[in-house]
Design a protein around this motif. Sequence first.
Motif, PDB file in Angstrom:
ATOM      1  N   GLU A 252       0.841  -1.202   0.000  1.00 20.86           N
ATOM      2  CA  GLU A 252       0.000   0.000   0.000  1.00 20.86           C
ATOM      3  C   GLU A 252       0.865   1.237   0.000  1.00 20.86           C
ATOM      4  O   GLU A 252       1.558   1.516   0.962  1.00 20.86           O
ATOM      5  N   GLN A 253       0.817   1.960  -1.097  1.00 17.80           N
ATOM      6  CA  GLN A 253       1.528   3.232  -1.238  1.00 17.80           C
ATOM      7  C   GLN A 253       2.973   3.104  -0.761  1.00 17.80           C
ATOM      8  O   GLN A 253       3.449   3.896   0.048  1.00 17.80           O
TER       9      GLN A 253
ATOM     10  N   ASN B 275       6.761   3.494  -0.693  1.00 18.04           N
ATOM     11  CA  ASN B 275       7.798   4.402  -1.196  1.00 18.04           C
ATOM     12  C   ASN B 275       9.127   3.983  -0.601  1.00 18.04           C
ATOM     13  O   ASN B 275       9.205   3.718   0.596  1.00 18.04           O
TER      14      ASN B 275
ATOM     15  N   LYS C 104       8.081   4.515  -6.142  1.00 17.08           N
ATOM     16  CA  LYS C 104       7.145   5.622  -5.956  1.00 17.08           C
ATOM     17  C   LYS C 104       5.713   5.126  -5.846  1.00 17.08           C
ATOM     18  O   LYS C 104       5.154   4.607  -6.812  1.00 17.08           O
ATOM     19  N   ASP C 105       5.139   5.271  -4.657  1.00 21.49           N
ATOM     20  CA  ASP C 105       3.709   5.079  -4.461  1.00 21.49           C
ATOM     21  C   ASP C 105       3.165   3.803  -5.074  1.00 21.49           C
ATOM     22  O   ASP C 105       2.175   3.833  -5.808  1.00 21.49           O
ATOM     23  N   VAL C 106       3.793   2.689  -4.781  1.00 20.33           N
ATOM     24  CA  VAL C 106       3.368   1.446  -5.417  1.00 20.33           C
ATOM     25  C   VAL C 106       2.286   0.767  -4.582  1.00 20.33           C
ATOM     26  O   VAL C 106       2.448   0.563  -3.382  1.00 20.33           O
ATOM     27  N   THR C 107       1.194   0.441  -5.207  1.00 20.01           N
ATOM     28  CA  THR C 107       0.130  -0.308  -4.556  1.00 20.01           C
ATOM     29  C   THR C 107      -0.165  -1.526  -5.413  1.00 20.01           C
ATOM     30  O   THR C 107      -0.439  -1.389  -6.614  1.00 20.01           O
TER      31      THR C 107
ATOM     32  N   SER D 151       8.529   3.818   3.337  1.00 19.49           N
ATOM     33  CA  SER D 151       7.270   4.289   3.935  1.00 19.49           C
ATOM     34  C   SER D 151       6.112   3.635   3.199  1.00 19.49           C
ATOM     35  O   SER D 151       6.282   3.060   2.125  1.00 19.49           O
ATOM     36  N   GLY D 152       4.944   3.745   3.782  1.00 17.67           N
ATOM     37  CA  GLY D 152       3.802   3.010   3.257  1.00 17.67           C
ATOM     38  C   GLY D 152       3.636   1.732   4.051  1.00 17.67           C
ATOM     39  O   GLY D 152       4.232   1.593   5.127  1.00 17.67           O
TER      40      GLY D 152
ATOM     41  N   GLU E  92       7.954   3.358 -10.824  1.00 21.89           N
ATOM     42  CA  GLU E  92       6.492   3.348 -10.716  1.00 21.89           C
ATOM     43  C   GLU E  92       5.937   2.044 -11.269  1.00 21.89           C
ATOM     44  O   GLU E  92       6.478   1.486 -12.219  1.00 21.89           O
TER      45      GLU E  92
END
Lengths: 316, 257
Positions: free
Chosen positions: B13-14, B16, B26-29, B68-69, B229
């Motif tokens: 989830e998101q 980073n 970057k912001d991988v879900t 993070s995430g 990404e």
Amino acid sequence: MIFLPPRWNIKRGLNGDFVFKGMTVLFAFSILGILLLMTVAMYRQSLPSLAKTGWSFITAKEWDPVEGNFGALPYIHGSLLSSLLSLALATPLSIATALFITEVTNRRLGSMIAALVELLAAIPSVIYGLWGILVMAPWLQRTVEPFLNDHFGSLPFFSGAPYGVSMLAAVLILMIMIVPIITSITKEVLLAVPDSQREAAIALGATRWEMIRMAVLPYGRSGILGAVILGLGRAIGETMAVTMVIGNTPKISWSLLDPGYTMPSVIANEFAEASSDLHAAALMEIGLILLVITLVINIMARLLLWSVTRTAGGKA
Amino acid sequence: MSEVTMDAKITLEQLNVHFGTNHAVKDVTMTMATNSVSAIIGPSGCGKSTVLRSINRMHDLTPSARVSGAILLDGENIYCKECDPVTMRRRVGMVFQKPNPFPAMSIYDNVVAGYKLNGRARRSEMDGIVEQSLQRVSLWDEVKDRLHVNAMQLSGGQQQRLCIARTIAVCPEVILMDEPCSALDPISTLKVEELIDELKEKYTIVIVTHNMQQAARVSDTTAFFYLGELIEMGDTKKIFTNPEKKQTEDYITGRFG
């Protein structure tokens, strides 16, 4: 006709490369030559002693230049005991320090500590000796040795009167002196352990200590052994500091509180005033024994270290 | 279409990841299903290994890395404060790019290296584990007569299968594979690929690969990464025949990468 590119056509002769190569070869082999000449010279100088006493030189316990009795066993005993004991104390300390530097702390603090430890190696040994005789030996005599004698005096290792200058003092001084060399080589060996080994252990669910035990130390074991043996070579040859604190008494004793004597110390102490040719030859023979022991130790250590760096460079 | 049941084993989830000032992921879900093989593909430096290595918190070893995430393993965030990475890693095993058996150990000791970490190790139990694990990676017949020789005497392909055996010997739930065949010859590669296919019955597998044919052969779902990404994720057949994004199509048809 075979075509040769132009650089092959340079006229051979006394060009720069030839001179350079000749000089480096000469210098490199002159080191070997010096070692060889030194060994031969020592052998020849010690011939009178070799002829008179033969093998009993290394088994006889009596060292009396006035009577002409020369037995080197007390010195061999003192050298081996002091260096092996100091090695036993320095090895865990050094490995722990190297592990702290490479595995536990961050890079900045690690390199700071490594630099400080290596600074210890730069202190002249006579300074260690001076500190040993003025500070450590009185302290040992007042506190440590009476304590050991009171509590463990029944053991042969801690019996006898506390003199301060003693085998114990020599062992401790040597320990401090060989910690830097074992630590810094062990540190290099541990840094050569590839991260893939650490990752393999961590990925199996190992804690940091388990990773060290499972992957890091086994990978570096022969290199660490090389470092330890190199430390032994340093300890056995150390002269000045040991001479100043060991008490210089040619007596075979297993008690650490008793004074002792080592091979380098007797050479340093007696050479200038050797009373006879036989005395000088006997000292030469001790030197020869010392040379052979240190050479063998160093060659062993280099072989071990070489086997590590070779596998690290070739396979990993 | 794939027959995979879509209950999520791993959910990112998101996510980073930063290395110093470099924003690597970057912001991988994304989600990986239980008992499936998920492939992560993309050009070099796209962050695919970084994503993989965050699933068992391998970045903990890199001081400059910041994650993070959240990553959920069976619904629980492995990056939460109470989560112990050591226990978690016993559930999430990893196979690396280069075979990395422990060179000071025998074949036998390599297989049980992880198992021994549990504390009490019984000889009879270990014998069974060694045989099963080596059977599993079809290495048993090749090495059963020399279990106590040094592991470095095996060939590269055998070493890699040994590393897989070492990983499954601790009974993980998830196996992460970071380009497991890139150092292997075609025959060993084939063996490892067959193995992946068998292993997915019991394990959830995430594999990073440079080799698109390999991703197409072994995986159920494929995720395409570019410059940190996640561009597209979906059923492997669909990604390779009818991708939605232009970048994915360009990459799998070899127009860049």
